[in-house]
Design an enzyme around this catalytic site. Structure first.
Site, PDB file in Angstrom:
ATOM      1  N   GLU A 160      33.570   3.154  16.167  1.00 11.57           N
ATOM      2  CA  GLU A 160      32.556   3.278  15.124  1.00 11.57           C
ATOM      3  C   GLU A 160      32.753   2.251  14.009  1.00 11.57           C
ATOM      4  OE1 GLU A 160      32.000   7.318  13.847  1.00 11.57           O
ATOM      5  OE2 GLU A 160      31.515   7.995  15.880  1.00 11.57           O
ATOM      6  N   GLU A 270      32.835  10.687  22.717  1.00  4.92           N
ATOM      7  CA  GLU A 270      32.862  11.994  22.043  1.00  4.92           C
ATOM      8  C   GLU A 270      31.546  12.668  22.377  1.00  4.92           C
ATOM      9  OE1 GLU A 270      33.068  11.490  17.771  1.00  4.92           O
ATOM     10  OE2 GLU A 270      35.064  10.561  17.844  1.00  4.92           O
TER      11      GLU A 270
END
Ligand SMILES: *[C@@H]1O[C@H](CO)[C@@H](O)[C@H](O)[C@H]1NC(C)=O
Ligand SMILES: *[C@@H]1O[C@H](CO)[C@@H](O)[C@H](O)[C@H]1NC(C)=O
Ligand SMILES: *[C@@H]1O[C@H](CO)[C@@H](O)[C@H](O)[C@H]1NC(C)=O
Ligand SMILES: *[C@@H]1O[C@H](CO)[C@@H](O)[C@H](O)[C@H]1NC(C)=O
Ligand SMILES: *[C@@H]1O[C@H](CO)[C@@H](O)[C@H](O)[C@H]1NC(C)=O
Ligand SMILES: *[C@@H]1O[C@H](CO)[C@@H](O)[C@H](O)[C@H]1NC(C)=O
Length: 478
Positions: A160, A270
């Site tokens: 990220e 995730e």
């Protein structure tokens, strides 16, 4: 029934199994495949960060305490996972006990090389300053710490790093630069080619561009700045009473369309939206059902219940006690329904797509970077790549002498789980769901659903002791 000849027989096999329960997994086309059997590995995983990211930097990390890892590996083995993801690692700590335990039960590892500490990650606000040889020295030391372990599946060069549309301008060339440096370091200093990938935030506007930018080939197929796999952190499917719990409303159908032409494995790095609690994980049959041709599975966020974040499968207390949450039971029963044989038998020659050459036309968004000029290695960095870092600490497998979990663990119904233990697997096996229920049987663990009587447990402990002894001699004979 216990007898010594059985024990000896088991021990003979265990020589191999406890040292190398898993075979290396490599990237082949858009699949992860077992390097020996060519079976496809679909990631059935959980994110593992006990204590949360705040716990990091205080002299321990998630893979530094074998007592805790034994407890967690036993629970994960019963759950049915084959992969963990660990975010923050301290390369100066010893990880041998933990990694050897996960290896023994056939669980692979996806590891992030970055951490929240200073000089240990790229800073999107100061890219040039943070992309330094001090930073490279850190990420290379993580490579050195883990590259000997057979159950290492891959490294994430970044997680990220692009968190909003604006980051899509300046950041992408730097992710490719870090990937290049890691790939070159591994090629020169690691015992095998360990794939390096990226884990993307769920920012819809830049998702496809991120994947396209990072996975195209600048200079032919072997371009080291090209990622070897793409993880997507996805929270778009939110449980049965939400309006997103189907293939189309969750936009899973779009992912299958967009990534249908992928030249590298794509998976959820995730997943597990918690807007509807408890989670029932009704996306699991879809992810491992009609998405499997395109996706390589995913990792549920997350094993540990952080202070009321309600993403956890298990409560862990400072005194070492653990209790299963009902989310764990729900996930276990979803995993139990998977057809593992079918998942393993993917046809990877069907997914050998040549990477496209990088070009401006691959990028759709006007704000996303479409230049493939990658920053040079920062001053001092190339010497590290050429010569290796100073005084690397290399982890290695050690024998696993204890299988029985010594810490108290409770089922979701409050019952104490008796005889919770890891069950070391034979050579070449990765862990699979075993059809059991962990919380439901308070007299035994899920990995031993028929129940282990006390006398047998003592005998098993004796067997484990015997195995350990033989194992040590095996290691010295290798
Ligand atoms: C796959 O196995 C071969 C033969 O054992 C070995 O030489 C090679 O390094 C392995 N490759 C990977 C990526 O693990
Ligand atoms: C895109 O990347 C190039 C090459 O690294 C860089 O010079 C340029 O500034 C970047 N564009 C944006 C909008 O940040
Ligand atoms: C995938 O499964 C969903 C149901 O969850 C279904 O609506 C959809 O049509 C399926 N897609 C394909 C390509 O089979
Ligand atoms: C461990 O801590 C938890 C939470 O504080 C508590 O409920 C439990 O009783 C403790 N267990 C032991 C064995 O002390
Ligand atoms: C590992 O964790 C256990 C249980 O919390 C604790 O008792 C032990 O001291 C820890 N070991 C190390 C080396 O930190
Ligand atoms: C694998 O896929 C390729 C390409 O689609 C096909 O030609 C081949 O027959 C398939 N092999 C098997 C064993 O299904």
């Amino acid at each position: 029934m216990f007898n010594w000849s059985t024990a000896a027989l088991v021990a003979t096999c265990a020589c191999i199994s406890l040292v190398s329960a898993v075979q290396n997994v490599k990237v082949q086309g858009a699949d992860f495949v077992n390097n020996v059997t060519s079976n496809r590995l679909q990631i059935i995983g959980v994110a593992y960060q006990p204590g949360g990211s705040d716990a990091f930097g205080k002299g321990s990390d998630p893979l530094s305490n074998g007592t805790l890892c034994l407890r967690d590996a036993a629970l994960m083995q019963s759950l049915g996972v084959n992969t963990i993801r660990v975010y923050n690692l301290d390369p100066t700590l010893n990880h041998d006990d933990c990694v050897s335990i996960f290896n023994a039960v056939g669980i692979y590892m996806l590891l992030d090389v970055n951490s929240p500490l200073p000089d240990q990650s790229l800073n999107p606000g100061d890219l040039d300053g943070s992309y330094s040889s001090t930073y490279l020295n850190h990420i290379f030391s993580v490579v050195e710490a883990f590259h000997n372990y057979p159950n290492l599946l891959g490294f994430f060069s970044g997680n990220e790093v692009m968190n909003d549309v604006g980051d899509g301008g300046p950041v992408p060339p730097y992710i490719r630069a870090v990937t290049r440096d890691l790939t070159n370091y591994i090629a020169k200093h690691s015992p095998r080619l360990i794939p390096v990938g990226y884990s993307a935030a769920d920012v819809k506007e830049i998702l496809t561009d991120s994947w396209a930018y990072l996975s195209c080939a600048i200079d032919g197929k072997m371009d080291p700045s090209r990622i070897a796999f793409f993880g997507l952190n996805s929270y778009s499917w939110c449980g049965p009473t939400s309006d997103t719990a189907n293939y189309v409303a969750s936009s899973y159908d779009q992912l299958v369309d967009e990534f249908g032409k992928t030249s590298i494995p794509v998976f959820f790095s995730e997943y597990g939206c918690n807007k509807v609690e408890p989670r029932v994980f009704d996306e699991v049959p879809v992810l491992y059902g009609n998405m499997t041709d395109v996706m390589s599975g995913g990792l549920v966020y997350e094993y540990y219940e952080e202070t009321s974040n309600n993403y956890g499968l298990v409560w862990l207390y400072d005194n070492g006690t653990a209790q299963i949450r009902v989310d764990y039971d729900n996930l276990q029963s979803q995993y139990n329904k998977l057809d593992i044989k079918a998942l393993e038998s993917g046809n990877s020659s069907a997914t050998m797509i040549q990477p496209p050459s990088c070009s401006k036309s691959l990028i759709q968004s006007s704000t996303f970077n479409n230049s493939f000029v990658i920053p040079d290695v920062p001053s001092g960095g190339q010497e590290l790549i050429n010569n290796g870092i100073k005084d690397p600490m290399n982890g290695k497998l050690v024998s696993v002498t204890q299988t029985q979990v010594a810490l108290p663990v409770y089922g979701s119904n409050g019952g104490l789980l008796k005889d919770l233990a890891i069950k070391p697997l034979a050579d070449d096996q990765s862990n699979t769901p075993d059809g059991g229920s962990t919380s439901g049987t308070t007299t035994s663990s899920g990995s031993n659903p028929s129940g282990t009587k006390k006398s047998e447990a003592v005998q098993l402990a004796a067997t484990a002791y015997l195995l350990a002894g033989i194992l040590v001699s095996c290691i010295f004979n290798l």
